[in-house]
Design an enzyme around this catalytic site. Sequence first.
Site, mmCIF file in Angstrom:
data_model
loop_
_atom_site.group_PDB
_atom_site.id
_atom_site.type_symbol
_atom_site.label_atom_id
_atom_site.label_comp_id
_atom_site.label_asym_id
_atom_site.label_seq_id
_atom_site.Cartn_x
_atom_site.Cartn_y
_atom_site.Cartn_z
ATOM 1 N N LYS A 276 0.855 -1.201 0.000
ATOM 2 C CA LYS A 276 0.000 0.000 0.000
ATOM 3 C C LYS A 276 0.886 1.244 0.000
ATOM 4 O O LYS A 276 2.091 1.154 0.258
ATOM 5 C CB LYS A 276 -0.905 -0.015 1.238
ATOM 6 C CG LYS A 276 -0.148 0.074 2.571
ATOM 7 C CD LYS A 276 -1.062 -0.192 3.756
ATOM 8 C CE LYS A 276 -0.288 -0.130 5.061
ATOM 9 N NZ LYS A 276 -1.092 -0.643 6.195
ATOM 10 N N ARG B 207 -10.993 -0.197 15.173
ATOM 11 C CA ARG B 207 -10.880 0.577 13.936
ATOM 12 C C ARG B 207 -11.675 -0.173 12.883
ATOM 13 O O ARG B 207 -12.861 -0.415 13.072
ATOM 14 C CB ARG B 207 -9.395 0.760 13.579
ATOM 15 C CG ARG B 207 -9.120 1.914 12.666
ATOM 16 C CD ARG B 207 -7.646 1.996 12.259
ATOM 17 N NE ARG B 207 -7.186 0.772 11.594
ATOM 18 C CZ ARG B 207 -5.960 0.624 11.082
ATOM 19 N NH1 ARG B 207 -5.074 1.601 11.169
ATOM 20 N NH2 ARG B 207 -5.624 -0.492 10.480
ATOM 21 N N TYR C 208 14.039 31.302 6.515
ATOM 22 C CA TYR C 208 12.748 31.858 6.940
ATOM 23 C C TYR C 208 12.684 32.077 8.447
ATOM 24 O O TYR C 208 13.050 31.185 9.231
ATOM 25 C CB TYR C 208 11.620 30.904 6.567
ATOM 26 C CG TYR C 208 11.238 30.951 5.111
ATOM 27 C CD1 TYR C 208 10.794 32.138 4.520
ATOM 28 C CD2 TYR C 208 11.311 29.806 4.331
ATOM 29 C CE1 TYR C 208 10.442 32.166 3.181
ATOM 30 C CE2 TYR C 208 10.955 29.826 2.989
ATOM 31 C CZ TYR C 208 10.522 31.015 2.422
ATOM 32 O OH TYR C 208 10.169 31.045 1.112
ATOM 33 N N MET D 135 10.514 24.859 1.437
ATOM 34 C CA MET D 135 9.785 23.980 0.528
ATOM 35 C C MET D 135 10.727 23.152 -0.353
ATOM 36 O O MET D 135 10.556 21.942 -0.502
ATOM 37 C CB MET D 135 8.832 24.792 -0.351
ATOM 38 C CG MET D 135 7.917 23.916 -1.192
ATOM 39 S SD MET D 135 6.824 24.827 -2.284
ATOM 40 C CE MET D 135 5.703 25.588 -1.145
HETATM 41 C C1 LIG Z 1 -0.336 -1.530 6.918
HETATM 42 C C2 LIG Z 1 -0.896 -2.801 7.384
HETATM 43 C C3 LIG Z 1 -0.057 -3.924 7.538
HETATM 44 C C4 LIG Z 1 1.454 -3.851 7.421
HETATM 45 O O1 LIG Z 1 1.982 -3.308 8.625
HETATM 46 P P1 LIG Z 1 3.555 -3.237 8.881
HETATM 47 O O2 LIG Z 1 3.654 -2.775 10.287
HETATM 48 O O3 LIG Z 1 4.094 -2.245 7.917
HETATM 49 O O4 LIG Z 1 4.101 -4.580 8.665
HETATM 50 C C5 LIG Z 1 -0.660 -5.133 7.844
HETATM 51 N N1 LIG Z 1 -1.998 -5.227 8.012
HETATM 52 C C6 LIG Z 1 -2.826 -4.160 7.902
HETATM 53 C C7 LIG Z 1 -4.289 -4.343 8.113
HETATM 54 C C8 LIG Z 1 -2.300 -2.909 7.595
HETATM 55 O O5 LIG Z 1 -3.115 -1.863 7.502
#
Ligand SMILES: *Cc1c(COP(=O)(O)O)cnc(C)c1O
Length: 369
Positions: free
Chosen positions: A38, A132, A265, A313
């Site tokens: 992801k 969650r 800045y 930036m």
């Molecule tokens: C992002 C995520 C992972 C991976 O987590 P890491 O700590 O990067 O290994 C696994 N499961 C879910 C549901 C996630 O959202």
Amino acid sequence: MLDPYRCWVEISRERLRENYRIIQQAVGSSVLLCPVVKADAYRHGAGVVAQLLEEEGARWFAVSSAEEGLALRQAGIQARILVMADFLPASREETIRQHLTPVIHSLDDLAALEAFGEPVAFHLKYDSGMGRLGTNASAAEIVRAVSALRHARLEGLMTHFASASDYDTHQTEEQILRFERLVHDLAAAGIHPDILHLSSTIPVAYGRKQAWRTMVRPGHALYGYVSPARGPVVPERQLPVQPVLQWFASVLTVKEVASGAAIGYGAMYRAPRPMRIAVVSAGYADGVPHRLSNRGQVLIHGKRCNILGAVSMDVMTVDVTEAGPVRAGDRVSLLDHTLDAQEIAKTAGTISYAVLCGISARVRRVYVD
Ligand SMILES: *Cc1c(COP(=O)(O)O)cnc(C)c1O
């Protein structure tokens, strides 16, 4: 030797493959690995990362959205793709058409999936205590909903831990127990999902075997990171993975400034004595945390140089008074094996995940062996 870009990351294919093998070895060949790619593989480039790992034997990948899944399909990925945080009304069609595997988080969404009338495999996420994503319906309600399916097929059951690295609490054990109770109740009703998965990097890295089950979902460890654990961890970290990505920029210009000179800045820094400064070609638009202003470091010719004043930036200013001869065009390491995302995160008051994910799209990616 001229560096080709203004600001770039170098990603080691071999390191990535090696990390994958280390994780696979740790869990053994009977546990499936589902690399989490992801967020563009934590900015390592999801297409290239997935291609490499598919060659290594990965049969599953996890992404957050249908759009990320589609990008993998367009990169030619044939493996199964688990979409962990989407199934929004607008992306359902695409999810099914691209043979992506949705994670379903509520019995309402399950009804919506079933309404497509297609034989789609899905994974059901159970909220075992993280509060969650995931359904918190009772086992009886889940059994009823799953038993009524005529089209959609429950292939996997998953959950996610809230405090996996904290060995001072029992939250992870409690979550495992609740998950196992649901697995048991489903089995009693004749429902046996093929794939059970609970673990991201931490439960793999610290050997929490009872949470491995059929498949594990490592992200961070693939890219070479394992966050430190808290409390009495037994066994210790067992995963000798190493960072895959290094991050570089260049010296744009070097100059001498007088004692009392204001830097950048807001004049956040004033030279306490005559100094030599270098202006570096990276700023917060590249992903350098603004919180590194006046406190972070970079490396030039292997020497640590303090960031002076505000990270702006597109550039930032560093102290090269003691760094020996530094010239325009010289390479600057923002992140490497001696100054990794964990250390940067600590200095910036954030987490290593956010440092990696913060590397912006305009930073060029260079893949090396
Ligand atoms: C992002 C995520 C992972 C991976 O987590 P890491 O700590 O990067 O290994 C696994 N499961 C879910 C549901 C996630 O959202």
